[in-house]
Design a protein around this motif. Structure first.
Motif, PDB file in Angstrom:
ATOM      1  N   ARG A 127      -7.260  30.694  -8.283  1.00 56.12           N
ATOM      2  CA  ARG A 127      -5.925  31.184  -8.641  1.00 56.12           C
ATOM      3  C   ARG A 127      -5.439  30.434  -9.875  1.00 56.12           C
ATOM      4  NH1 ARG A 127      -1.322  31.989  -4.065  1.00 56.12           N
ATOM      5  NH2 ARG A 127       0.246  33.016  -5.326  1.00 56.12           N
ATOM      6  N   ILE A 161      -4.124  19.821  -3.086  1.00 55.24           N
ATOM      7  CA  ILE A 161      -5.288  19.667  -3.950  1.00 55.24           C
ATOM      8  C   ILE A 161      -4.889  18.872  -5.191  1.00 55.24           C
ATOM      9  CG2 ILE A 161      -6.968  20.923  -5.353  1.00 55.24           C
ATOM     10  CD1 ILE A 161      -6.401  23.308  -3.359  1.00 55.24           C
ATOM     11  N   ASP A 185      -7.082  26.207 -12.709  1.00 57.15           N
ATOM     12  CA  ASP A 185      -7.698  27.136 -11.765  1.00 57.15           C
ATOM     13  C   ASP A 185      -7.790  26.398 -10.436  1.00 57.15           C
ATOM     14  OD1 ASP A 185      -9.501  28.572 -10.130  1.00 57.15           O
ATOM     15  OD2 ASP A 185     -10.509  29.391 -11.891  1.00 57.15           O
ATOM     16  N   ILE A 186      -6.981  26.836  -9.481  1.00 59.48           N
ATOM     17  CA  ILE A 186      -6.955  26.206  -8.162  1.00 59.48           C
ATOM     18  C   ILE A 186      -7.475  27.208  -7.147  1.00 59.48           C
ATOM     19  CG2 ILE A 186      -5.537  25.072  -6.418  1.00 59.48           C
ATOM     20  CD1 ILE A 186      -3.510  24.437  -8.646  1.00 59.48           C
ATOM     21  N   GLU A 187      -8.670  26.959  -6.681  1.00 59.43           N
ATOM     22  CA  GLU A 187      -9.310  27.845  -5.705  1.00 59.43           C
ATOM     23  C   GLU A 187      -9.315  29.296  -6.174  1.00 59.43           C
ATOM     24  OE1 GLU A 187      -7.366  27.026  -1.950  1.00 59.43           O
ATOM     25  OE2 GLU A 187      -8.444  25.142  -1.739  1.00 59.43           O
TER      26      GLU A 187
END
Length: 107
Positions: free
Chosen positions: A23, A2, A19-21
Motif C-alpha cells: 500500500r 511497522i 510502500d507498506i505491505e
C-alpha cells in the motif's frame, strides 16, 4: 505497527512515499513537526500526494490543487470530494512506525 523510516529520512516540512505491505502511503511532516501517514493517492486524480506541497496540517495534490487534512483525511479544497485514509503513526526515538487503517476510508 511497522517501522517505516527514521525522522532523518523526512524533510523538515514535506512528504515521502513508502510502500507498506503493498500500500502506497505518504509519510508527512507538517509545519509543526508532527508526523502523519495518509494514503499516497489523491482521491480525485489518482496521482501521488507525496509529490505535493505541505502547508500547516494539509497536503496539496500537485496536479489539480485538491487539499487534504492530514488529521482527518477530508478534502479541504476542490476538486476532490472523497476523503483519503489516515493511518496511525508512532514516533519512538528517531524511528517512525505506521499501523495501516482498514481499506475503507477512516475519516
Amino acid at each position: 505497527m511497522i517501522r517505516v523510516c527514521t525522522l532523518a529520512d523526512l524533510p523538515d516540512v514535506g512528504a515521502v512515499c513508502a510502500d507498506i505491505e503493498g500500500r502506497l502511503v505518504a509519510i508527512v511532516r507538517d509545519s509543526e513537526g508532527v508526523v502523519h501517514a495518509v494514503d499516497d493517492t489523491c482521491s480525485h486524480a489518482r496521482v501521488s500526494l507525496s509529490e505535493g506541497e505541505v502547508e500547516d496540517s494539509t497536503i496539496e495534490c500537485w496536479l489539480h490543487g485538491s487539499r487534504f487534512d492530514l488529521v482527518t483525511g477530508r478534502p479541504t479544497a476542490l476538486p476532490a470530494i472523497t476523503p483519503i485514509a489516515v493511518h496511525t503513526v508512532l514516533v519512538d526515538g528517531d524511528d517512525v512506525y505506521v499501523e495501516l487503517a482498514d481499506d475503507a476510508v477512516t475519516a
